[in-house]
Design an enzyme around this catalytic site. Structure first.
Site, PDB file in Angstrom:
ATOM      1  N   ASP A 204      10.326  47.666  61.452  1.00  0.00           N
ATOM      2  CA  ASP A 204       9.995  46.355  60.884  1.00  0.00           C
ATOM      3  C   ASP A 204      11.180  45.410  61.070  1.00  0.00           C
ATOM      4  O   ASP A 204      12.333  45.824  60.921  1.00  0.00           O
ATOM      5  CB  ASP A 204       9.762  46.442  59.361  1.00  0.00           C
ATOM      6  CG  ASP A 204       8.569  47.297  58.991  1.00  0.00           C
ATOM      7  OD1 ASP A 204       7.683  47.467  59.843  1.00  0.00           O
ATOM      8  OD2 ASP A 204       8.537  47.802  57.850  1.00  0.00           O
TER       9      ASP A 204
ATOM     10  N   ASP B 260      15.864  41.515  52.554  1.00  0.00           N
ATOM     11  CA  ASP B 260      15.796  42.988  52.650  1.00  0.00           C
ATOM     12  C   ASP B 260      17.207  43.564  52.655  1.00  0.00           C
ATOM     13  O   ASP B 260      17.501  44.572  52.004  1.00  0.00           O
ATOM     14  CB  ASP B 260      15.118  43.418  53.967  1.00  0.00           C
ATOM     15  CG  ASP B 260      13.610  43.234  53.961  1.00  0.00           C
ATOM     16  OD1 ASP B 260      12.973  43.596  52.970  1.00  0.00           O
ATOM     17  OD2 ASP B 260      13.078  42.736  54.969  1.00  0.00           O
TER      18      ASP B 260
ATOM     19  N   GLU C  58      14.523  52.435  52.576  1.00  0.00           N
ATOM     20  CA  GLU C  58      13.681  51.947  53.675  1.00  0.00           C
ATOM     21  C   GLU C  58      14.537  51.270  54.735  1.00  0.00           C
ATOM     22  O   GLU C  58      14.217  51.304  55.923  1.00  0.00           O
ATOM     23  CB  GLU C  58      12.654  50.928  53.148  1.00  0.00           C
ATOM     24  CG  GLU C  58      11.760  50.396  54.255  1.00  0.00           C
ATOM     25  CD  GLU C  58      10.844  49.248  53.852  1.00  0.00           C
ATOM     26  OE1 GLU C  58      10.968  48.731  52.733  1.00  0.00           O
ATOM     27  OE2 GLU C  58      10.010  48.873  54.681  1.00  0.00           O
ATOM     28  N   GLU C  59      15.632  50.672  54.305  1.00  0.00           N
ATOM     29  CA  GLU C  59      16.436  49.858  55.225  1.00  0.00           C
ATOM     30  C   GLU C  59      17.495  50.661  55.972  1.00  0.00           C
ATOM     31  O   GLU C  59      18.281  50.087  56.721  1.00  0.00           O
ATOM     32  CB  GLU C  59      17.073  48.687  54.465  1.00  0.00           C
ATOM     33  CG  GLU C  59      16.069  47.797  53.749  1.00  0.00           C
ATOM     34  CD  GLU C  59      14.942  47.284  54.663  1.00  0.00           C
ATOM     35  OE1 GLU C  59      15.166  47.112  55.867  1.00  0.00           O
ATOM     36  OE2 GLU C  59      13.819  47.101  54.144  1.00  0.00           O
TER      37      GLU C  59
ATOM     38  N   ASP D  36      12.598  51.452  48.063  1.00  0.00           N
ATOM     39  CA  ASP D  36      12.191  50.309  48.886  1.00  0.00           C
ATOM     40  C   ASP D  36      12.861  49.115  48.214  1.00  0.00           C
ATOM     41  O   ASP D  36      12.366  48.602  47.208  1.00  0.00           O
ATOM     42  CB  ASP D  36      10.660  50.183  48.854  1.00  0.00           C
ATOM     43  CG  ASP D  36      10.156  48.954  49.595  1.00  0.00           C
ATOM     44  OD1 ASP D  36      10.993  48.163  50.083  1.00  0.00           O
ATOM     45  OD2 ASP D  36       8.921  48.792  49.674  1.00  0.00           O
TER      46      ASP D  36
ATOM     47  N   LEU E  77      13.234  46.016  48.831  1.00  0.00           N
ATOM     48  CA  LEU E  77      12.499  44.757  48.766  1.00  0.00           C
ATOM     49  C   LEU E  77      11.089  44.992  49.291  1.00  0.00           C
ATOM     50  O   LEU E  77      10.901  45.199  50.490  1.00  0.00           O
ATOM     51  CB  LEU E  77      13.240  43.695  49.597  1.00  0.00           C
ATOM     52  CG  LEU E  77      13.024  42.224  49.242  1.00  0.00           C
ATOM     53  CD1 LEU E  77      11.671  41.717  49.663  1.00  0.00           C
ATOM     54  CD2 LEU E  77      13.232  41.951  47.741  1.00  0.00           C
ATOM     55  N   ASP E  78      10.137  45.040  48.373  1.00  0.00           N
ATOM     56  CA  ASP E  78       8.749  45.265  48.759  1.00  0.00           C
ATOM     57  C   ASP E  78       8.015  43.931  48.851  1.00  0.00           C
ATOM     58  O   ASP E  78       8.142  43.097  47.955  1.00  0.00           O
ATOM     59  CB  ASP E  78       8.055  46.163  47.733  1.00  0.00           C
ATOM     60  CG  ASP E  78       6.605  46.372  48.084  1.00  0.00           C
ATOM     61  OD1 ASP E  78       6.337  46.919  49.160  1.00  0.00           O
ATOM     62  OD2 ASP E  78       5.731  45.944  47.297  1.00  0.00           O
TER      63      ASP E  78
ATOM     64  N   GLU F 133       7.280  54.380  48.550  1.00  0.00           N
ATOM     65  CA  GLU F 133       6.197  53.472  48.155  1.00  0.00           C
ATOM     66  C   GLU F 133       5.089  54.283  47.477  1.00  0.00           C
ATOM     67  O   GLU F 133       4.860  54.153  46.277  1.00  0.00           O
ATOM     68  CB  GLU F 133       5.669  52.692  49.367  1.00  0.00           C
ATOM     69  CG  GLU F 133       6.694  51.682  49.886  1.00  0.00           C
ATOM     70  CD  GLU F 133       6.223  50.813  51.049  1.00  0.00           C
ATOM     71  OE1 GLU F 133       6.508  49.607  51.050  1.00  0.00           O
ATOM     72  OE2 GLU F 133       5.598  51.346  51.985  1.00  0.00           O
TER      73      GLU F 133
HETATM   74  O1  LIG Z   1       0.784  42.954  55.901  1.00  0.00           O
HETATM   75  P1  LIG Z   1      -0.148  44.055  55.528  1.00  0.00           P
HETATM   76  O2  LIG Z   1      -0.509  44.943  56.668  1.00  0.00           O
HETATM   77  O3  LIG Z   1      -1.332  43.577  54.749  1.00  0.00           O
HETATM   78  O4  LIG Z   1       0.681  45.025  54.556  1.00  0.00           O
HETATM   79  C1  LIG Z   1       0.986  44.693  53.255  1.00  0.00           C
HETATM   80  C2  LIG Z   1       1.731  45.821  52.655  1.00  0.00           C
HETATM   81  O5  LIG Z   1       2.977  45.934  53.314  1.00  0.00           O
HETATM   82  C3  LIG Z   1       4.030  45.896  52.382  1.00  0.00           C
HETATM   83  O6  LIG Z   1       4.583  44.599  52.362  1.00  0.00           O
HETATM   84  C4  LIG Z   1       5.061  46.903  52.878  1.00  0.00           C
HETATM   85  O7  LIG Z   1       6.232  46.837  52.184  1.00  0.00           O
HETATM   86  P2  LIG Z   1       7.607  46.223  52.804  1.00  0.00           P
HETATM   87  O8  LIG Z   1       7.570  44.730  52.603  1.00  0.00           O
HETATM   88  O9  LIG Z   1       8.583  46.929  51.904  1.00  0.00           O
HETATM   89  O10 LIG Z   1       7.704  46.657  54.234  1.00  0.00           O
HETATM   90  C5  LIG Z   1       3.379  46.188  51.029  1.00  0.00           C
HETATM   91  O11 LIG Z   1       4.055  45.615  49.948  1.00  0.00           O
HETATM   92  C6  LIG Z   1       1.998  45.613  51.182  1.00  0.00           C
HETATM   93  O12 LIG Z   1       1.044  46.261  50.403  1.00  0.00           O
HETATM   94 MG   LIG Z   2       7.309  48.031  50.609  1.00  0.00          MG
HETATM   95 MG   LIG Z   3      10.639  46.872  51.839  1.00  0.00          MG
END
Ligand SMILES: O=P(O)(O)OC[C@H]1O[C@](O)(COP(=O)(O)O)[C@@H](O)[C@@H]1O
Ligand SMILES: [Mg+2]
Ligand SMILES: [Mg+2]
Length: 345
Positions: free
Chosen positions: A59, A65, A87-88, A106, A108-109, A273
């Protein structure tokens, strides 16, 4: 007067020294979350801009992040932790050699929401460390989710919230600037059994397997379909916010595997997650699976494993499993939404 997080942690731990170490770690995470909340609130150019690097999963990292990772590793270093898996970062980082805990995080989610001022969060999972793990830190993050000693998440939204469980209910705390810390918002939250809302990124419809398409088709058919009632849909795109909504008022969340390259197991990561979210959801009376198998029973192969994730109101998650596990029943399903009891509300 609502009780403070400190008072709550004190009563959860009693005289158990390992639980006290988990509580100390959670307190340090809270300090880091308050700092990060202040950074987010101050805004500033570039928090949602690309940082220039990619994380272990490929990513594109946003500036925030990287800032969040630094804030939380600092808190981790001050905690009784032997290992920090983020995650990072590609591999687990060694911290205190003799400590008895490890944390997967994680930092920053919901990264794609940073620049749009939508709720984002931090998700953490605290695991025990066995002697065998010390020689090879990679295996500390192959423990099943059922072994978590504590897990939870922060939401940086209109309010700063902490949702956490140490295996004895799931509790919600709110940061009170006037109090200078977290106070209890709801003790032992319970997810209602009957879902009225679903959350899925519907733009992936054409990539899903047939059981997921059929399940969503039946929800969309509403009162005219086999469910014989209408459903609403929400997709924040930040797992923490979607999860908190479901804890608050029920519903179901799905991020299934799909046909896109690299998405056979969906997008979400097991160790930092799905496992901590599943721990909070299950201890709130809900259910979390990879479609059929409980998330907390999955055998992880490494820190950055992905898994399909379905969680929320128990009956609804069980229904999704029936769509996946019984394709023959699907084949028998009448195109006119025959009233097979398996799929009715
Ligand atoms: O953009 P998409 O495919 O809908 O995915 C959304 C999902 O990806 C995430 O953003 C993944 O988390 P990160 O931002 O930590 O990579 C989740 O929070 C969320 O549910
Ligand atoms: Mg996440
Ligand atoms: Mg994240």
């Amino acid at each position: 007067m609502a009780s403070s997080l400190d008072a709550h942690l004190g009563s959860e731990c009693g005289d158990d020294p390992l639980k006290q170490e988990v509580a100390e770690t959670i307190r340090n995470l809270c300090g880091a979350a308050i700092k990060l909340r202040n950074t987010i609130a101050a805004g500033g150019e570039g928090l949602g801009q690309a940082h220039g690097g990619t994380n272990a999963d490929g990513d594109i990292q946003k500036e925030l992040d990287v800032v969040a990772d630094k804030v939380f590793i600092k808190a981790a270093k001050a905690s009784p932790l032997a290992f920090f898996g983020s995650e990072e970062q590609e591999s687990a980082v060694r911290l205190k050699p003799d400590a008895r805990l490890a944390m997967a995080i994680d930092p920053l989610d919901g990264s794609s929401n940073i620049s749009t001022n939508v709720s984002i969060g931090t998700i953490f999972s605290i695991l025990p460390v066995e002697e065998a793990h010390r020689a090879n830190p990679d295996i500390v993050f192959t423990q099943k989710g059922s072994r978590q000693l504590g897990a939870g998440f922060f939401i940086y939204g209109p309010q700063l919230l902490l949702v956490m469980s140490m295996g004895n209910g799931t509790h919600v705390f709110i940061f009170s600037p006037s109090f200078g810390g977290f106070i209890e918002l709801s003790s032992s939250i319970v997810i209602v059994d009957k879902a009225k809302e679903f959350a899925i990124n519907a733009s992936n419809y054409r990539h899903w397997d047939q059981p997921i398409r059929s399940y969503v088709d039946d929800l969309l058919a509403g009162s005219e379909g086999p469910r014989e009632r209408d459903f609403n849909m929400r997709w924040v795109g930040s797992l923490v916010a979607d999860c908190y909504r479901i804890l608050s008022r029920g519903g179901v969340f799905l991020y299934p595997g799909d046909g896109r390259k690299g998405y056979a197991k969906g997008r979400l990561r097991l160790m930092y997650e799905a496992n901590p979210i599943a721990f909070c959801v299950e201890h709130a009376g809900g259910k979390a699976t990879d479609g059929t198998t409980p998330i907390l029973d999955l055998e992880p192969k490494g820190l950055h494993d992905r898994t399909p994730l379905v969680f929320g109101s128990k009956r609804e998650v069980e229904r999704v499993a029936r769509y996946i596990a019984d394709p023959s029943a699907l084949a028998e399903r009448s195109p006119l939404f025959g009233k097979r009891s398996l799929f009715r509300a």
